[in-house]
Write an enzyme that holds these catalytic residues in place. Structure first.
Site, short mmCIF file in Angstrom:
data_model
loop_
_atom_site.label_atom_id
_atom_site.label_comp_id
_atom_site.label_asym_id
_atom_site.label_seq_id
_atom_site.Cartn_x
_atom_site.Cartn_y
_atom_site.Cartn_z
N LYS A 1 0.54 -1.00 -0.10
CA LYS A 1 0.21 0.04 -0.45
C LYS A 1 0.86 1.57 -0.03
O LYS A 1 0.72 2.45 -0.47
CB LYS A 1 -1.27 -0.10 1.18
CG LYS A 1 -0.68 0.59 2.50
CD LYS A 1 -1.96 0.82 3.29
CE LYS A 1 -1.73 0.67 4.72
NZ LYS A 1 -2.60 1.27 5.33
N ASP A 2 2.14 1.32 0.54
CA ASP A 2 2.90 2.02 0.46
C ASP A 2 3.76 2.48 -1.46
O ASP A 2 4.59 3.60 -1.40
CB ASP A 2 3.98 2.04 1.10
CG ASP A 2 3.70 2.07 2.54
OD1 ASP A 2 2.62 3.21 3.10
OD2 ASP A 2 4.01 1.63 3.37
N THR B 1 -6.17 8.78 14.37
CA THR B 1 -5.62 8.54 13.21
C THR B 1 -4.69 9.45 11.63
O THR B 1 -5.16 10.49 11.85
CB THR B 1 -6.36 7.58 12.14
OG1 THR B 1 -6.49 7.14 10.87
CG2 THR B 1 -7.88 9.23 11.98
N SER C 1 -4.81 8.85 8.24
CA SER C 1 -4.38 8.28 7.51
C SER C 1 -6.27 9.18 6.99
O SER C 1 -7.23 9.01 7.18
CB SER C 1 -5.69 7.07 7.39
OG SER C 1 -6.20 6.85 6.77
N ARG D 1 -7.74 8.24 4.89
CA ARG D 1 -9.03 7.27 4.36
C ARG D 1 -9.80 7.28 5.37
O ARG D 1 -11.18 6.88 5.57
CB ARG D 1 -8.70 6.12 3.14
CG ARG D 1 -9.30 5.10 3.44
CD ARG D 1 -8.46 4.00 2.70
NE ARG D 1 -7.37 3.40 3.78
CZ ARG D 1 -7.78 2.59 4.79
NH1 ARG D 1 -8.42 2.13 4.50
NH2 ARG D 1 -6.75 2.96 5.49
N ARG D 2 -9.41 7.10 5.63
CA ARG D 2 -10.25 6.40 6.96
C ARG D 2 -10.54 7.36 8.08
O ARG D 2 -12.27 6.91 8.54
CB ARG D 2 -9.05 5.50 8.80
CG ARG D 2 -8.63 4.86 8.40
CD ARG D 2 -6.96 4.23 9.34
NE ARG D 2 -6.16 2.37 8.42
CZ ARG D 2 -5.43 2.23 8.87
NH1 ARG D 2 -4.33 3.34 8.96
NH2 ARG D 2 -4.56 1.61 8.27
N ARG E 1 1.50 10.07 14.24
CA ARG E 1 2.91 9.89 13.57
C ARG E 1 3.23 9.61 14.59
O ARG E 1 3.68 8.85 15.56
CB ARG E 1 3.20 10.97 13.22
CG ARG E 1 2.68 11.59 12.54
CD ARG E 1 2.11 10.68 10.54
NE ARG E 1 3.47 10.06 10.69
CZ ARG E 1 4.28 10.47 9.79
NH1 ARG E 1 4.14 11.94 9.28
NH2 ARG E 1 5.70 9.64 9.08
N ARG F 1 3.01 4.76 18.86
CA ARG F 1 1.49 5.21 18.53
C ARG F 1 1.17 4.58 19.72
O ARG F 1 -0.14 5.08 20.74
CB ARG F 1 0.94 4.68 17.32
CG ARG F 1 1.36 5.72 16.15
CD ARG F 1 0.41 5.02 14.55
NE ARG F 1 1.75 5.67 13.79
CZ ARG F 1 0.56 6.36 12.31
NH1 ARG F 1 -0.64 6.02 12.50
NH2 ARG F 1 1.09 6.60 11.57
N CYS G 1 -1.01 8.05 -2.23
CA CYS G 1 -1.30 6.80 -1.11
C CYS G 1 -2.00 7.18 0.45
O CYS G 1 -2.96 7.23 0.53
CB CYS G 1 -0.26 6.21 -0.70
SG CYS G 1 1.14 5.86 -1.29
C1 DPM Z 1 -0.49 4.29 3.75
C2 DPM Z 1 -1.54 4.93 4.75
C3 DPM Z 1 -0.99 4.29 5.46
C4 DPM Z 1 0.42 3.89 5.67
C5 DPM Z 1 -3.18 5.09 4.06
C6 DPM Z 1 -4.15 4.80 4.35
C7 DPM Z 1 -1.12 5.13 6.89
C8 DPM Z 1 -0.95 6.27 7.86
C9 DPM Z 1 -1.59 6.17 9.12
C10 DPM Z 1 -0.61 4.21 2.08
N1 DPM Z 1 0.56 3.43 4.24
O1 DPM Z 1 -4.03 3.49 4.99
O2 DPM Z 1 -5.31 5.08 4.25
O3 DPM Z 1 -2.30 5.39 9.38
O4 DPM Z 1 -0.96 7.26 9.97
C11 DPM Z 1 1.61 1.52 6.52
C12 DPM Z 1 0.93 0.58 7.74
C13 DPM Z 1 1.13 -0.98 7.30
C14 DPM Z 1 1.25 -0.24 5.82
C15 DPM Z 1 0.22 1.14 8.91
C16 DPM Z 1 -1.13 1.14 8.51
C17 DPM Z 1 1.11 -2.03 7.72
C18 DPM Z 1 -0.36 -2.90 6.85
C19 DPM Z 1 0.18 -3.07 5.73
C20 DPM Z 1 1.15 2.73 6.82
N2 DPM Z 1 1.74 1.09 5.30
O5 DPM Z 1 -1.46 1.36 8.72
O6 DPM Z 1 -1.50 1.37 10.38
O7 DPM Z 1 1.46 -3.90 5.24
O8 DPM Z 1 -0.59 -3.05 4.56
#
Ligand code: DPM
Length: 321
Positions: free
Chosen positions: A89-90, A136, A138, A140-141, A158, A164, A251
């Protein structure tokens, strides 16, 4: 393009970020590859990325052009490493010239997780009281939860997962929303109070899966990667990524998805929401699972027809891109 040592064993260099989660994921990939290819030596090269260095600014404000991936991609292009392990997802949907998504590995639970401060144990996202502070960063969330639960308070958070969780336990937040997959991989699955149903929060494109990037046409590496590819996850996430690409979302946009395969049919659900939680557009497309790009494209078009572009344009205007 692998090198060979004097003893005749082939060396493959794996690039990764330095965070705990990235290291756990990369060790998993290394161990899997080692199992299939005992004659190879796999070396791990850990690097810091921009996203690891900027910790005090909301992610959504720094933009999203490969924040967590650029340094690893430079390493690939300069042939310092042969493959790079990312949380899929990154990984931006458009990769630099000369690089490709070599494989997608199997997916953990892709859902978002509700993680609670002790005093709210037993609550769910549906029952948290008015005014509870949910952390959060995100978009999206945030957008989806505001849409369903306008009486909750939302606050940016962050730092890495452990930072966190410390802030949550110290009472700075009543709850956090994180990915189930990340918590599970770090052995923190017991902190998941609830896997939030997809009717409430559609997950991010690629969430829960690992994407391995390599140089285009590096057939030696692609042969290795084909051993650890998960075909179902690949097809689902390719459709998800085609949808995101069609809406030109990076993202850090309030775009969510869900996907499933039944027989040879792939179903993709997608949504775009406004940050204030006032508008939420959702639709579904089903098609032959081999037509991943078409399914993603069609879903993007459906949401455009419903008005997704206006929502996204307003957000793009606020975010430095
Ligand atoms: C991206 C988002 C977040 C990460 C945005 C989203 C969360 C950002 C935040 C694109 N990358 O999800 O809408 O909460 O500040 C990230 C996480 C993981 C990969 C951590 C998470 C682990 C899970 C995975 C950060 N990147 O989402 O809590 O491998 O999918």
């Amino acid at each position: 393009m692998t090198t060979t040592t004097s003893s005749g064993s082939k060396i493959v260099r794996i690039g990764t970020r330095k965070s705990n989660l990235a290291m756990v994921q990369t060790h998993w990939v290394r161990d899997e590859l080692q199992k299939y290819f005992p004659d190879y030596e796999f070396e791990i090269e850990a690097m810091s990325t921009q996203g690891d260095k900027i910790l005090d600014v909301a992610l959504s404000k720094i933009g999203d052009k490969g924040l967590f991936t650029k340094e690893l991609e430079l390493g690939l292009l300069k042939e310092e490493v042969d493959l790079a392990v990312h949380s899929l997802k990154d990984l931006p949907t458009k990769l630099p010239e000369g690089l490709m998504l070599g494989c997608v590995t199997n997916r953990e639970n892709p859902a978002d997780a509700l993680v609670l401060n002790e005093k709210y144990q037993g609550y769910t996202i549906q029952t948290l009281p008015k005014g509870a502070v949910v952390g959060t960063s995100s978009l999206r969330r945030l957008a989806q939860l505001r849409y369903h639960y306008p009486d909750l308070e939302f606050k940016d958070v962050r730092g890495n997962l452990n930072t966190r969780l410390k802030k949550l336990d110290a009472g700075e937040y009543d709850a956090l929303v994180l990915a189930v997959a990340g918590l599970q991989r770090l052995g923190l699955g017991d902190r998941v109070s609830q896997a939030i149903p997809s009717e409430i929060s559609l997950h991010a494109v690629g969430q829960g899966a690992l994407g391995i990037e390599c140089r285009k046409g590096d057939t030696a590496i692609l042969d290795l990667l084909s051993a650890i590819e998960d075909a179902e996850t690949r097809d689902r996430t390719l459709a998800e990524r085609a949808f995101l690409r069609e809406l030109e979302g990076g993202c850090q946009v309030p775009i969510g998805v869900n996907s499933a395969i039944a027989g040879n049919q792939l179903t993709l659900v997608g949504m775009v929401a406004s940050l204030d939680g006032q508008q939420l557009l959702k639709d579904t497309v089903t098609g032959d699972r081999s037509k991943t790009d078409q399914i993603g494209y069609d879903l993007g078009q459906l949401l455009r027809q419903k008005g997704a572009q206006a929502i996204l344009d307003e957000i793009f205007a606020q975010i430095e891109r």
